[in-house]
Design an enzyme around this catalytic site. Structure first.
Site, PDB file in Angstrom:
ATOM      1  N   TYR A  77      -2.568  -1.154  10.352  1.00  0.00           N
ATOM      2  CA  TYR A  77      -2.336  -1.249   8.927  1.00  0.00           C
ATOM      3  C   TYR A  77      -1.063  -0.752   8.482  1.00  0.00           C
ATOM      4  O   TYR A  77      -0.621  -1.391   7.692  1.00  0.00           O
ATOM      5  CB  TYR A  77      -3.820  -0.574   8.093  1.00  0.00           C
ATOM      6  CG  TYR A  77      -3.680  -0.777   6.935  1.00  0.00           C
ATOM      7  CD1 TYR A  77      -4.370  -1.931   6.428  1.00  0.00           C
ATOM      8  CD2 TYR A  77      -3.250   0.009   5.844  1.00  0.00           C
ATOM      9  CE1 TYR A  77      -4.525  -2.067   4.928  1.00  0.00           C
ATOM     10  CE2 TYR A  77      -3.175   0.007   4.301  1.00  0.00           C
ATOM     11  CZ  TYR A  77      -4.131  -1.247   3.953  1.00  0.00           C
ATOM     12  OH  TYR A  77      -4.362  -1.288   2.701  1.00  0.00           O
ATOM     13  N   SER A  84       0.990  -1.097   0.112  1.00  0.00           N
ATOM     14  CA  SER A  84      -0.015  -0.109  -0.031  1.00  0.00           C
ATOM     15  C   SER A  84       0.775   1.255   0.010  1.00  0.00           C
ATOM     16  O   SER A  84       1.930   1.226   0.350  1.00  0.00           O
ATOM     17  CB  SER A  84      -0.728   0.066   1.277  1.00  0.00           C
ATOM     18  OG  SER A  84      -1.612   1.292   1.462  1.00  0.00           O
TER      19      SER A  84
END
Length: 257
Positions: A152, A139
């Protein structure tokens, strides 16, 4: 014909990646949660596209034994695995001091540890064949941080470290290991994140989408799942045989600064 395993592939980016590999007439092993009828429909649709074998393995990506069985089943069925795409992921948005411990553990297990377990299981058979492609979906949050996403962000930073380490270990084995770092893609995961962020910050969902989510991407546009899938297809191909141990950003300019 290749055999491709894609985790978290019953929706979102994972499904788009599976569709792209199906269009290249590959055998596919899908994985992910969902209603049985919906999963069966996905399997049949991709089987009709690929004209090859497609099946779904219900491994819970928080459980190492089930992950090992996912890979072992693929190897037994097809004689080996050519490509693994570690895509499974979840999200939770909350301040660190209020972040539920069980959510931290779950996110680290699914977003980071599951990639380690799939790689640990598949690398021996790839070494035997002296060929393989491992693609980790990281990401933009593997490169930069945002508030309220401690687990995350930590997991995605970890994915990049895991990618580099594996690439160095496998550099002379004909196996490449790379990470894709997408910006915001309008998947069910991001839709939930918009709702959760709106709640955490006391904003409307529309305001979060325009002024928090897309503000991070200079193009002010969502990345398309099909664009991430096209990048995965490239990394899985012969043309990318010297691309290893790196990340490729596809984030609308988010990490340019």
């Amino acid at each position: 014909m290749k055999t491709v395993v894609v985790t978290g592939s019953t929706s979102g980016i994972g499904l788009a990646i599976a569709e792209a590999f199906a269009e290249k007439a590959n055998n596919l092993v899908l994985n992910g949660f969902g209603e049985g009828s919906e999963i069966n429909a996905i399997v049949e649709r991709l089987r009709s596209i690929s004209k090859a074998d497609v099946f779904h393995h219900p491994a819970d990506m928080t459980k190492p034994k089930e992950i090992s069985d996912l890979i072992d089943t693929a190897v037994e069925r097809f004689g080996g695995v050519d490509v693994v795409v570690n895509n499974a992921g979840i999200q939770h948005v909350e301040r660190i001091e209020d972040f539920p411990i069980e959510k931290w553990d779950q996110i680290i297990a699914i977003n980071l540890s599951s990639a380690f377990h799939t790689m640990r299981a598949v690398i021996p058979s790839m070494k035997e064949r002296k060929n393989g492609r491992i693609i980790n979906i990281a990401s933009a949050h593997g490169l930069v941080a945002s508030p309220f996403k401690c687990a995350y962000v930590a997991a995605k930073h970890g994915i990049l470290g895991l990618t580099k380490t594996a690439a160095l270990e496998l550099a002379e084995m004909g196996i490449t290991v790379n990470a894709i770092c997408p910006g915001y893609v309008l998947t069910p995961l991001v839709e939930k994140q918009i709702r959760d962020t709106a709640k955490a910050r006391g904003m409307s969902e529309e305001h979060v989408q325009k002024e928090v989510i897309l503000k991070a991407q200079p193009t002010r546009e969502f990345v398309q799942a099909s664009e991430v899938a096209a990048l995965a297809i490239y990394l899985a191909g012969n043309e990318a045989c010297q691309v290893t141990g790196t990340h490729i950003s596809i984030d609308g300019g988010w990490t340019a600064a």
